[in-house]
Motif scaffolding. Structure first.
Motif, PDB file in Angstrom:
ATOM      1  N   THR A  66       0.848  -1.201   0.000  1.00 56.70           N
ATOM      2  CA  THR A  66       0.000   0.000   0.000  1.00 56.70           C
ATOM      3  C   THR A  66       0.878   1.243   0.000  1.00 56.70           C
ATOM      4  O   THR A  66       2.083   1.182   0.271  1.00 56.70           O
ATOM      5  CB  THR A  66      -0.916   0.054   1.247  1.00 56.70           C
ATOM      6  N   GLU A  67       0.255   2.373  -0.275  1.00 58.67           N
ATOM      7  CA  GLU A  67       0.990   3.639  -0.271  1.00 58.67           C
ATOM      8  C   GLU A  67       1.417   4.057   1.129  1.00 58.67           C
ATOM      9  O   GLU A  67       2.293   4.907   1.288  1.00 58.67           O
ATOM     10  CB  GLU A  67       0.127   4.749  -0.897  1.00 58.67           C
ATOM     11  N   THR A  68       0.782   3.468   2.144  1.00 55.43           N
ATOM     12  CA  THR A  68       1.123   3.821   3.528  1.00 55.43           C
ATOM     13  C   THR A  68       2.007   2.765   4.184  1.00 55.43           C
ATOM     14  O   THR A  68       2.143   2.741   5.401  1.00 55.43           O
ATOM     15  CB  THR A  68      -0.160   4.015   4.355  1.00 55.43           C
ATOM     16  N   SER A  69       2.610   1.888   3.375  1.00 57.20           N
ATOM     17  CA  SER A  69       3.523   0.870   3.884  1.00 57.20           C
ATOM     18  C   SER A  69       4.965   1.293   3.648  1.00 57.20           C
ATOM     19  O   SER A  69       5.259   2.140   2.799  1.00 57.20           O
ATOM     20  CB  SER A  69       3.289  -0.476   3.190  1.00 57.20           C
ATOM     21  N   THR A  70       5.873   0.668   4.388  1.00 51.53           N
ATOM     22  CA  THR A  70       7.296   0.854   4.150  1.00 51.53           C
ATOM     23  C   THR A  70       8.008  -0.445   4.498  1.00 51.53           C
ATOM     24  O   THR A  70       7.385  -1.429   4.901  1.00 51.53           O
ATOM     25  CB  THR A  70       7.854   2.035   4.972  1.00 51.53           C
ATOM     26  N   SER A  71       9.309  -0.473   4.306  1.00 49.64           N
ATOM     27  CA  SER A  71      10.149  -1.594   4.700  1.00 49.64           C
ATOM     28  C   SER A  71      11.403  -1.031   5.344  1.00 49.64           C
ATOM     29  O   SER A  71      11.682   0.180   5.243  1.00 49.64           O
ATOM     30  CB  SER A  71      10.527  -2.445   3.477  1.00 49.64           C
ATOM     31  N   LEU A  72      12.152  -1.885   6.008  1.00 48.49           N
ATOM     32  CA  LEU A  72      13.409  -1.405   6.590  1.00 48.49           C
ATOM     33  C   LEU A  72      14.326  -0.851   5.505  1.00 48.49           C
ATOM     34  O   LEU A  72      14.996   0.170   5.705  1.00 48.49           O
ATOM     35  CB  LEU A  72      14.097  -2.534   7.350  1.00 48.49           C
ATOM     36  N   LEU A  73      14.350  -1.509   4.341  1.00 49.77           N
ATOM     37  CA  LEU A  73      15.185  -1.037   3.241  1.00 49.77           C
ATOM     38  C   LEU A  73      14.765   0.350   2.778  1.00 49.77           C
ATOM     39  O   LEU A  73      15.596   1.264   2.666  1.00 49.77           O
ATOM     40  CB  LEU A  73      15.103  -2.028   2.076  1.00 49.77           C
ATOM     41  N   VAL A  74      13.473   0.519   2.523  1.00 54.26           N
ATOM     42  CA  VAL A  74      12.971   1.811   2.047  1.00 54.26           C
ATOM     43  C   VAL A  74      13.172   2.891   3.106  1.00 54.26           C
ATOM     44  O   VAL A  74      13.441   4.056   2.786  1.00 54.26           O
ATOM     45  CB  VAL A  74      11.483   1.689   1.660  1.00 54.26           C
ATOM     46  N   ALA A  75      13.088   2.508   4.377  1.00 51.23           N
ATOM     47  CA  ALA A  75      13.235   3.476   5.464  1.00 51.23           C
ATOM     48  C   ALA A  75      14.689   3.824   5.771  1.00 51.23           C
ATOM     49  O   ALA A  75      14.949   4.627   6.670  1.00 51.23           O
ATOM     50  CB  ALA A  75      12.558   2.943   6.723  1.00 51.23           C
ATOM     51  N   GLY A  76      15.626   3.215   5.048  1.00 50.35           N
ATOM     52  CA  GLY A  76      17.011   3.642   5.178  1.00 50.35           C
ATOM     53  C   GLY A  76      17.926   2.725   5.955  1.00 50.35           C
ATOM     54  O   GLY A  76      19.078   3.090   6.222  1.00 50.35           O
ATOM     55  N   ALA A  77      17.462   1.522   6.316  1.00 50.83           N
ATOM     56  CA  ALA A  77      18.352   0.578   6.998  1.00 50.83           C
ATOM     57  C   ALA A  77      19.424   0.114   6.018  1.00 50.83           C
ATOM     58  O   ALA A  77      19.130  -0.233   4.879  1.00 50.83           O
ATOM     59  CB  ALA A  77      17.560  -0.612   7.523  1.00 50.83           C
ATOM     60  N   THR A  78      20.653   0.103   6.463  1.00 52.13           N
ATOM     61  CA  THR A  78      21.764  -0.233   5.570  1.00 52.13           C
ATOM     62  C   THR A  78      22.300  -1.643   5.773  1.00 52.13           C
ATOM     63  O   THR A  78      22.927  -2.202   4.893  1.00 52.13           O
ATOM     64  CB  THR A  78      22.916   0.764   5.754  1.00 52.13           C
ATOM     65  N   ASP A  79      22.062  -2.223   6.930  1.00 56.16           N
ATOM     66  CA  ASP A  79      22.566  -3.568   7.206  1.00 56.16           C
ATOM     67  C   ASP A  79      21.452  -4.354   7.885  1.00 56.16           C
ATOM     68  O   ASP A  79      21.281  -4.290   9.102  1.00 56.16           O
ATOM     69  CB  ASP A  79      23.800  -3.497   8.111  1.00 56.16           C
ATOM     70  N   ILE A  80      20.698  -5.094   7.073  1.00 59.54           N
ATOM     71  CA  ILE A  80      19.527  -5.797   7.586  1.00 59.54           C
ATOM     72  C   ILE A  80      19.894  -7.237   7.881  1.00 59.54           C
ATOM     73  O   ILE A  80      19.918  -8.094   6.990  1.00 59.54           O
ATOM     74  CB  ILE A  80      18.352  -5.696   6.594  1.00 59.54           C
ATOM     75  N   ASP A  81      20.207  -7.502   9.127  1.00 60.69           N
ATOM     76  CA  ASP A  81      20.556  -8.841   9.604  1.00 60.69           C
ATOM     77  C   ASP A  81      19.303  -9.423  10.243  1.00 60.69           C
ATOM     78  O   ASP A  81      18.887  -8.996  11.322  1.00 60.69           O
ATOM     79  CB  ASP A  81      21.697  -8.741  10.606  1.00 60.69           C
ATOM     80  N   VAL A  82      18.688 -10.405   9.585  1.00 58.94           N
ATOM     81  CA  VAL A  82      17.394 -10.931  10.042  1.00 58.94           C
ATOM     82  C   VAL A  82      17.507 -11.530  11.440  1.00 58.94           C
ATOM     83  O   VAL A  82      16.624 -11.342  12.287  1.00 58.94           O
ATOM     84  CB  VAL A  82      16.837 -11.966   9.043  1.00 58.94           C
ATOM     85  N   ASP A  83      18.581 -12.241  11.702  1.00 58.53           N
ATOM     86  CA  ASP A  83      18.767 -12.831  13.025  1.00 58.53           C
ATOM     87  C   ASP A  83      18.883 -11.743  14.085  1.00 58.53           C
ATOM     88  O   ASP A  83      18.328 -11.870  15.184  1.00 58.53           O
ATOM     89  CB  ASP A  83      20.006 -13.720  13.033  1.00 58.53           C
ATOM     90  N   ALA A  84      19.578 -10.672  13.775  1.00 53.68           N
ATOM     91  CA  ALA A  84      19.719  -9.577  14.735  1.00 53.68           C
ATOM     92  C   ALA A  84      18.375  -8.895  14.996  1.00 53.68           C
ATOM     93  O   ALA A  84      18.051  -8.549  16.139  1.00 53.68           O
ATOM     94  CB  ALA A  84      20.734  -8.556  14.229  1.00 53.68           C
ATOM     95  N   VAL A  85      17.582  -8.705  13.940  1.00 55.54           N
ATOM     96  CA  VAL A  85      16.252  -8.105  14.101  1.00 55.54           C
ATOM     97  C   VAL A  85      15.378  -8.993  14.979  1.00 55.54           C
ATOM     98  O   VAL A  85      14.734  -8.526  15.927  1.00 55.54           O
ATOM     99  CB  VAL A  85      15.586  -7.889  12.727  1.00 55.54           C
ATOM    100  N   LEU A  86      15.359 -10.285  14.674  1.00 53.50           N
ATOM    101  CA  LEU A  86      14.530 -11.217  15.435  1.00 53.50           C
ATOM    102  C   LEU A  86      14.992 -11.302  16.887  1.00 53.50           C
ATOM    103  O   LEU A  86      14.169 -11.278  17.809  1.00 53.50           O
ATOM    104  CB  LEU A  86      14.567 -12.599  14.790  1.00 53.50           C
ATOM    105  N   ALA A  87      16.292 -11.418  17.103  1.00 51.08           N
ATOM    106  CA  ALA A  87      16.812 -11.534  18.467  1.00 51.08           C
ATOM    107  C   ALA A  87      16.472 -10.296  19.287  1.00 51.08           C
ATOM    108  O   ALA A  87      16.101 -10.402  20.469  1.00 51.08           O
ATOM    109  CB  ALA A  87      18.319 -11.758  18.436  1.00 51.08           C
ATOM    110  N   ALA A  88      16.589  -9.122  18.689  1.00 49.63           N
ATOM    111  CA  ALA A  88      16.266  -7.894  19.413  1.00 49.63           C
ATOM    112  C   ALA A  88      14.789  -7.862  19.781  1.00 49.63           C
ATOM    113  O   ALA A  88      14.416  -7.491  20.912  1.00 49.63           O
ATOM    114  CB  ALA A  88      16.637  -6.679  18.569  1.00 49.63           C
ATOM    115  N   TYR A  89      13.935  -8.248  18.837  1.00 45.49           N
ATOM    116  CA  TYR A  89      12.495  -8.300  19.117  1.00 45.49           C
ATOM    117  C   TYR A  89      12.192  -9.268  20.254  1.00 45.49           C
ATOM    118  O   TYR A  89      11.452  -8.941  21.193  1.00 45.49           O
ATOM    119  CB  TYR A  89      11.736  -8.701  17.851  1.00 45.49           C
TER     120      TYR A  89
END
Length: 253
Positions: A148-171
């Motif tokens: 949708t036009e009101t959606s975003t992603s970490l990439l679009v929002a400017g994240a430069t190093d997207i480590d899925v394990d790090a994201v999940l572990a932090a959550y």
């Protein structure tokens, strides 16, 4: 991925190549799994959002995570706080990754600069012994892949190093901390400070909103707070209404 950091945090972490719905998988297995068991996939084909919406994304570009919660001694009435607790946990996990403001939209979305990066859906277990918290996070979708036009992603929002394990572990770390504080306080959102922490992070409070209520009626007013049951307090000319469920739109005047 091996998810080494995440596996060190929870007792069970099952990574699926594909799933219709990680919530459905976890609900079906819940009886034989411990508190804080996790199921996840980066290819969810039949994900659901609130109000019957469909949540689908290209394979490998988003992650669907479901966490089993089997609380000790908490009344079922307190379970309504878990979407808010999960949203707060996710906002804290994502905030260090992007330059923009990461906030919670009542009751179950996480926003970056006002655009949705994560949705959360909680579902009770059939025997009411606990619940499953499902979260869908947009990771590397490009702008033209967003739903949708009101959606975003970490990439679009400017994240430069997207480590899925790090994201999940932090959550998971933030979720477990908030969950244990809430559990220790017997499900009291005030004693545990959960209400204050959620309210501080909630992008909805202080804004003009339109709430589509389950009855089909619209409620127009200003969101002024969250009560002890996790309901959104909306002030109108007629007074303050406590909203337990509804589709909230942030208005721009």
């Amino acid at each position: 991925m091996e998810f080494r950091r995440s596996r060190a945090i929870v007792p069970v972490l099952d990574v699926l190549e594909e799933a219709g719905s990680t919530n459905d998988v976890l609900v079906s297995r819940a009886a034989g799994l411990p508190d804080l068991a996790v199921v996840l996939t980066d290819n969810q084909t039949g994900g659901r959002g609130r109000l019957g919406r469909v949540w689908v994304s290209p394979p490998g570009k988003a992650i669907a995570v479901s966490v089993l919660i089997k609380p000790s001694g908490l009344p079922v009435e307190s379970f309504g706080w878990f979407p808010l607790i999960a949203g707060l946990a996710m906002s804290r996990a994502l905030s260090p990754l992007v330059p923009g403001a990461v906030e919670v939209k009542w009751p179950n979305d996480v926003l970056i600069d006002g655009s949705k990066v994560c949705g959360i859906l909680t579902e009770l277990l059939p025997d009411l012994s606990g619940l499953v918290i499902g979260s869908g996070v947009n990771l590397t979708l490009s702008a033209d892949e967003l739903p949708t036009e009101t959606s975003t992603s970490l990439l679009v929002a400017g994240a430069t190093d997207i480590d899925v394990d790090a994201v999940l572990a932090a959550y998971l770390r933030h979720l477990i901390t908030l969950y244990r504080e809430f559990e220790t306080a017997g499900g009291d959102p005030v004693t545990s400070a959960v209400r204050d922490e959620v309210a501080e992070a909630c992008h909805t409070i202080g804004r003009s909103v339109r709430v589509l209520l389950p009855s089909g009626d619209d409620l127009l007013g200003t969101a002024v707070g969250i009560d002890e049951d996790g309901r959104l307090l909306v002030e109108t000319d007629a007074g303050i209404t406590a909203v337990a469920a509804g589709d909230v739109t942030h208005l721009r005047y």
